[in-house]
Structures are given as C-alpha cells and as structure tokens.
Design an enzyme around this catalytic site. Structure first.
Site, mmCIF file in Angstrom:
data_model
loop_
_atom_site.group_PDB
_atom_site.id
_atom_site.type_symbol
_atom_site.label_atom_id
_atom_site.label_comp_id
_atom_site.label_asym_id
_atom_site.label_seq_id
_atom_site.Cartn_x
_atom_site.Cartn_y
_atom_site.Cartn_z
ATOM 1 N N SER A 276 0.842 -1.190 0.000
ATOM 2 C CA SER A 276 0.000 0.000 0.000
ATOM 3 C C SER A 276 0.875 1.236 0.000
ATOM 4 O O SER A 276 2.085 1.166 0.209
ATOM 5 C CB SER A 276 -0.911 0.067 1.243
ATOM 6 O OG SER A 276 -1.636 -1.111 1.429
ATOM 7 N N ASP A 348 9.164 -9.465 9.745
ATOM 8 C CA ASP A 348 9.304 -10.915 9.874
ATOM 9 C C ASP A 348 8.741 -11.376 11.219
ATOM 10 O O ASP A 348 9.390 -11.246 12.250
ATOM 11 C CB ASP A 348 10.779 -11.313 9.755
ATOM 12 C CG ASP A 348 10.974 -12.811 9.865
ATOM 13 O OD1 ASP A 348 10.065 -13.564 9.463
ATOM 14 O OD2 ASP A 348 12.032 -13.244 10.361
ATOM 15 N N ASP A 351 8.467 -17.668 11.942
ATOM 16 C CA ASP A 351 9.713 -18.430 11.894
ATOM 17 C C ASP A 351 9.415 -19.925 11.890
ATOM 18 O O ASP A 351 8.379 -20.375 12.399
ATOM 19 C CB ASP A 351 10.603 -18.097 13.105
ATOM 20 C CG ASP A 351 11.198 -16.703 13.019
ATOM 21 O OD1 ASP A 351 11.297 -16.169 11.901
ATOM 22 O OD2 ASP A 351 11.556 -16.151 14.077
#
Length: 806
Positions: A276, A348, A351
C-alpha cells in the site's frame, strides 16, 4: 440491461461449470438454478432501500440514508445499534462475500466445493488459521465492550439472514447450491485472521536455508543484503533512537540446522505485491494550512470488492470510510477529528523450527535437553458429497508442526513447526473501534497499543494539526540473524526471547520535514537498535513519493490525486540507460531496431497508450528469469534475490558467474543477456501484434477485476484501461493494485475523496456492482458525502428506517 447481464452470466456460467470447471466438482442443479420463482432471475433486482424494516435486537430506531453511490449513512442512537446495523447492512449488500471469505480463512471450502478444495483446507488448518482465530477470540472476549459490539454485529448479520427465503439468496449460493449459515463472533476473528495471513503470512526461512547451503555465507550476503544503499526508510534516517535503553539479545554460538529443504511444495505464498501507500503532510506544507492524508491499499482486484464504504454515526462520534465485510468499524477513513490509514509493514513475524520427535508417536519432542509433551489438535474437515477427513496436527510450544510425515515431509521423526504472531491472539478489533471514536493524537496512540498483527504502518492526521506514523505490531525482539533461516527447535536460545516494547516501535510525530509516508519500504535505517532484516521491502514507490514531497513547499488535493495516480517507473529509469549504453545492437534487424528505438524514446511513464511499457515488461521478465536460471534448475526450493539487488548486480557485477546461462556451453555476461532477452522480447511482441493487434500498455497488461470464485468471467471486468505497474505509485498490475484510494483534508469537518475498483453491491445484477471501475481506472474520485445531520436530505436517493422488532 440488467436482464441481458444476467442472461449472459448464465451462458458463461454453464460453459465454465460444464466445460472447464474441474475446480468446483459439479454443476448446480439446473432446474433449481433456472426456476423463475427462486432461481438466478430473482437476483436481477436491486435491494429494497426505502421500506421500514423491523430488526431483531435494536434498542432504538436507526436511520439509514443512501446516497447516489449506494453508500449507506447510518445514524444510530448508541454503539450497540450502530454495529448491529453495520452487520445487517453488510449482510444485505455483501452476504456471500462476507461468508465465503471466512470459509476460506477457516479451511472449510471443501464443505462447499467438495474434494477439489481438500488440499487447500488442509493447508489452512495446518497453517493454524482456525487455531489463531480461537486465540484472538479469547483475547477479544476479555474486553466486555469489544465483545458486546461483536455480538451486536453478529446479531445484525443474522437478522438479515433470517429474513431470507431461498429465492433471495445471492446468486453464488445458487450457483454452488448451498445456503448461508448464521454468523458467529468467531467468524469476525476468522476474517481478521484472513487479513493477517494476507499481510503477515509470508516468509522465506526455508528457501533462505537452502540458498545458504547452496551458495555459502559470503555469496548469500551478497545476494540477500539486509539493507540497500538507497534505503529511504519509513521513519527517516535523522531519527534519534537514544531513548531506547533496552538490552538486545546476543547471537548464540549454536549452528542453524543444515537441512536441505527439498519439500516439493511449501505452503502457498501470499502475494508479494500486497502492500500500500500512505502519507500525510502537515499544515505548513498544505495549500490550506490543514493537514492532508492519503491512503491506497494494494490488494487483489476482486468483485465483490474487498471494501464496503459506509458512514457510521452516533451522537458521540461520526466516522466515514472503507470497511471490511466481517469486521467492525471503519478500517481506512476519518471522523470529525482524525483520519487514519494503513500500509503493510511486512516485518518478519513468522519463523520455522526443526522439531525432533522422540519416536514415531510424536507425543514428545526435544527441547532444552528434555523430552517435552506435544499436544494434538484434530481438525475435522468436512467434504461435500464425501467422507469427512480428520487431520491430526501436532503442536509444540513453538506452534503447529505444519510439515511432518502426514503432510509434505518424509521423515517420521522430524517435522517443521511454525511460530507466528498470528497464533498469539490479540484484540485487533478494538484498535479500529477506538479509531472511530478518536479525537486527537493521544486517542490514536492509545488505540494502537494493543494491536498485534498484521503489522501495519498506521498514518494519522488531525484537525488539531498533528500528523504521525507508527509502525505497529507485536514484534519479536530477535538476535541478529534470527528468523532468516530454519531454527533449531530443541535449542531454547533459538526461541523468541521477548518482544519489542510497544513504546519502542518505530514512529514519528510532526517531523521537521513536514510529511510522513510509507510504501512498504524498509521501516528504519541501520541505526535502529533492534534487529530488522530485509524482508522483501519495496524499493521504488517509496522513493518516488518521498522525492515528490521534497520537491516543493506546498501541496494541494490535486497534487495528492496526481501522486496516487503517478505512473513513473523508477525501476526502468535506473536500469535501461545502462542497458542502452552497454548492449551490442549490431546484429539487430530493422524490426528489432524499431522496437529498440521506441523504448529508447520512453519517458518512463507507464501510460495506457504507450508501447514502451509493454516492451519493458516483457524484456524485464525475460531478463530477470534468465539471470537466475540457476534457481529454476536446482532441485532445492530457493527464493530469487530481490529486484533492486538484481539490477545492482547487472550494473556493477556484469561478469559474475551467475550471469552465465546454465543450458549453454558459452559463458555469458550481463551484456550478452541484454541482447538475448531483447531479441526474445522483439519476437514475442511481433507475434503478439500479429495475433492481437497493437501492444499498447493497456492491451498488453490487460488489467482485470475478477470475481472471487475466479471461474466466473461474466461476473468479472476485463481489459480495464489503467496505467502503472506494481513498481509505480499507481501500483496497478494485471489483477492487483490500489483497492481503495482515499484523500482527506483535515478541515472541520474533514473533506474526503475516494474511489475503489468495484461497487457497493455484491449482486452482479445490480448497477452498483462495478460502477466505480471506470472512474477508478481514469484516476477520478467521488466526493465523499460526510453527513453531519441525519435530517439532511441533500444528495440522498433513499432513506430506510430500521425499527426494533418488539
């Protein structure tokens, strides 16, 4: 016209279901579908907009005005009635979409479609989507206010469903031959999980593990750097982080698992272009002295649209903007005091851990020198016209063991577990409820504090003159390198140790430069003390935006419109001059030279009537593929380097061994690749022109807005004439792009403009189904009617009163 549209839909649908559609398994019962009393003919009519309706659960009367675009303006006397009405109206206009998205999120499509959807459902269950929704609902239930409003929304949806007869069902129910089921609060949690997966469900840990094993650390660091030299982060480089006084985790000496991940297929990846733009300028940089805010989320272009626009007002607060069918409140919008919008932060937060089981029963796994007990979650996957599947998923303290010998693995004593912030629960619904009520910066900040996922860049502006941007989410506080590769599930040092305190999330308020912006680029520079690695951050749109706001002192509404629709291709502008200077053109024939001269004259704007953007698109696609042909030839699953690094290597390391084409005996360089792929491009475009006519950018790109079922062409719009591509600010690619453009000037009350590629109605037989698409493609906007008085009648085409059903 509507009659013709539905008749055309029928013809196409029969062709799709009978001739092409192995995906859905069976055709609908034609007698029922064609029945004049309850079949698809009933869907030719628009919804009733003026009859007073008794609604179960309302405390007081609610006035609903519809403007000329079918945008409902809701005036309720209290919040319970407000959110009940939001649920009712969302179901009235978008019922099938509302429900279908939660079936997809929860891994329940096989209940509708049959065994063709079984693998998808298994994947979503093993991703922990249903589990995560349950955890989120537990958190939301701890807040009595949020729960009360969610239950009101539920009751509103169900009040509408209970009024329906089979003839009234949206046409998709008739096509697939099933009926709507009642809404639950868990479905709202599933809708929020659907967005979390879409925006925070990506990762490359297993692919990077393979690349590290294949190339070694030095080459890996070259191909996948943490920071690019042109980094222009969301929070400017001048930011002082000295207020952060937290100890950072130390990198353990232990090695990462050395597995070669040869999974034939990893989990389905989310669209890498989900992103976006948003920005805001201060009053000092605004033509009027009032801050101006803009937001345009980039998502798949679907019909019905992902967004449903509404005004939601009570005597205490009044908000307007884009809602998500299934969630409460305005997601991207404004009220009388503040405006807000989001872009994806792409941090992130997922995991993978290698799990060692004690034996094939998988009842115990190794962690911290001990054998710890697993838990089992048995997922019941119902299959239409088939036998129910029970899939046993093992859970560790990390999360679900998504890959094991029951899924896509081959070692009965090993598996890979997913740790994901999406599984941790969180009352993300409360954030948007509080935005809707907010009056100032402190209210905005307090609304953000409990928000967990998907991580977002929340832009803010107020009538008091403040602008701000917070990168908000629940972020693991990682040691350097943690989460890049497969982690050792037995090593406690590889666990998430703690989380970054919310107050230390990167943010800025009223910066000296007079603007805030984000476009999915790197959130910070290297001076930010917490570890943040390059998680696929955008490298072109953000620089175009920031350069624009540095280019002059004052900006007006037209500047904002122009920028949202800006088609300048910075990526092409940074590579092509180098290519032109270094490509040997002596072997080109006349036709190829004409094509080369066309692109040489390009001003780098990807406009619909130009040929050069089509040449560039074809050329770049072929060039990027041939550079990384080693990846395609390798049995290991690896992610190719990011675009910016690819271009850097072409320009600065043109003779690197990776430039060599694997399948040829010669040793090629970048210079050779330029010529080889240009000749292939010229050949393709000549053939394309012979088959289709002129390859101008509009025709070649062929943007379309497709129905959610993907196999219903008559319910979709094709060949939408819009410029840009995913690297331009106007990030409109083939089936992805700006899903809601909004601009708000913070006057009192604010003045808003907006548009999206769809329409308010979910009924393909309605004139409001896709009526915004042409304006959206042309870069036009509608003025948003932000009503301050429920008795006002100007620009209202219909009014409906919802009354308590006593």
């Amino acid at each position: 016209m509507k009659y013709f549209k539905l008749l055309l839909a029928l013809v196409f649908t029969i062709v799709v279901f009978i001739g092409l559609n192995g995906k859905f398994g069976s055709i609908p019962p034609m007698g029922k579908f064609l029945s004049p009393n309850q079949g698809f003919w009933q869907n030719e009519q628009d919804e009733n907009l003026s009859t007073n309706m008794p609604i179960d659960g309302l405390e007081s009367e609610v006035t609903v005005h519809y403007d000329q675009y079918l945008i409902p303006h809701v005036f309720a006397q209290n919040d319970v009635d407000l959110y009940l009405t939001q649920g009712y109206l969302t179901a009235k206009h978008r019922l099938w979409q509302l429900e279908f998205q939660t079936f997809a999120a929860g891994g329940r499509l096989a209940e509708i479609i049959g065994d063709k959807a079984l693998e998808y459902d298994r994947q979503e269950r093993r991703r922990g989507m249903d589990f995560g929704a349950e955890k989120a609902l537990e958190e939301m239930q701890k807040d009595p206010e949020t729960l009360k409003y969610m239950e009101a929304y539920r009751d509103g949806v169900n009040s509408y469903i209970k009024q329906l007869q089979p003839k009234d069902y949206p046409v998709e129910y008739k096509l697939l031959d099933y009926a709507p089921e009642l809404w639950t609060t868990k479905k709202t949690a599933l809708l929020l999980m659907y967005m979390t997966k879409m925006l925070a469900g990506g990762d490359s840990d297993l692919e990077y593990t393979n690349a590290l094993k294949r190339f070694g650390k030095d080459r890996f660091d070259l191909l996948y750097p943490d920071f690019f030299d042109i980094n222009d982060p969301v929070i400017s480089k001048e930011t002082d982080w000295s207020f952060i006084d937290m100890k950072m985790p130390e990198t353990p000496e232990s090695e990462i698992p050395s597995d070669s991940i040869t999974l034939s297929e990893t989990l389905e990846k989310t669209n890498p272009h989900n992103g976006s733009n948003n920005w805001a300028v201060s009053g000092e940089k605004s033509y009027s002295g009032h801050p101006i805010l803009a937001n345009d989320p980039h998502l798949s272009l679907n019909l019905p649209s992902i967004w449903f626009v509404m005004q939601l007002a009570t005597p205490e607060h009044n908000s307007f903007g884009a809602t998500l069918p299934g969630a409460l409140g305005i997601i991207s919008g404004f009220n009388n005091h503040i405006a807000w919008g989001e872009t994806n932060a792409t941090r992130d937060v997922l995991d993978w851990y290698k799990i060692e089981f004690k034996d094939t029963t998988r009842k115990e796994y190794k962690h911290d020198g001990q054998w710890k007990k697993t838990t089992q979650r048995i997922e019941e996957i119902k299959i239409r016209n088939g036998k129910t599947l029970y899939d046993t998923i093992i859970y560790t303290h990390h999360g679900p063991v998504t890959y094991d010998h029951n899924f896509k693995g081959d070692n009965p004593k090993a598996g890979y577990a997913m740790q994901w912030v999406g599984h941790m629960g969180g009352n993300n619904q409360r954030t948007f409820l509080k935005f809707n009520e907010g009056k100032n910066y402190d209210d905005y900040l307090n609304a953000l504090k409990g928000y967990t996922a998907p991580a977002q860049n929340f832009v803010f502006a107020s009538t008091q003159g403040d602008i701000a941007l917070w990168i908000q989410g629940k972020f693991p506080n990682k040691w350097e390198g943690q989460g890049k590769f497969l982690l050792d599930g037995s090593n406690p040092q590889h666990d998430w140790q703690n989380f970054i305190p919310q107050a230390f999330n990167a943010h800025t308020k009223n910066p000296e430069r007079g603007f805030v912006s984000s476009a999915n680029q790197h959130p910070v520079d290297e001076s930010y003390p917490f570890y943040v690695f390059n998680d696929g951050y955008e490298t072109y749109r953000n620089r175009t935006i920031n350069d624009f706001f540095r280019s002059k002192d004052k900006f007006d509404i037209q500047d904002f419109k122009n920028l949202q629709n800006n088609n300048y291709n910075l990526k092409a502008s940074e590579l092509l001059p180098y290519v032109f200077a270094n490509m040997d053109t002596s072997s080109l024939n006349t036709e190829e030279m004409d094509i080369l001269n066309t692109i040489k004259m390009w001003d780098f704007y990807s406009e619909i009537d130009q040929l050069a953007p089509s040449i560039w698109e074809s050329w770049w696609t072929k060039l990027s593929e041939i550079i990384w042909d080693e990846y395609d030839a390798d049995p290991l699953v690896m992610d190719k380097p990011f675009t910016y690094q690819t271009i850097e290597m072409l320009k600065n390391q043109p003779e690197d061994e990776l430039m060599d084409i694997v399948s040829t005996p010669e040793k090629e360089t970048a210079k050779d690749l330029f010529l080889i792929t240009f000749k292939e491009t010229a050949k393709e475009l000549v053939e394309w022109k012979a088959a289709h006519g002129d390859y101008n950018w509009s025709a070649y790109k062929a943007t379309f807005v497709g129905h959610l079922l993907q196999a219903l062409p008559a319910f979709s719009r094709f060949d939408v004439p819009i410029g840009g591509d995913y690297n331009t600010v106007n990030a409109a690619s083939k089936n992805h792009g700006p899903s809601w453009r909004m601009i708000v000037e913070m006057t009192s009350p604010p003045i808003g403009y907006g548009i999206y590629p769809g329409g308010q109605s979910g009924n393909p037989g309605s004139k409001y189904y896709d009526n915004f698409i042409d304006q959206w493609a042309a870069g036009d906007y509608i003025s948003l009617l932000f009503m301050q008085d429920q008795d006002a009648k100007k620009d209202i085409m219909a009014t409906q009163t919802l009354i308590p059903n006593r």
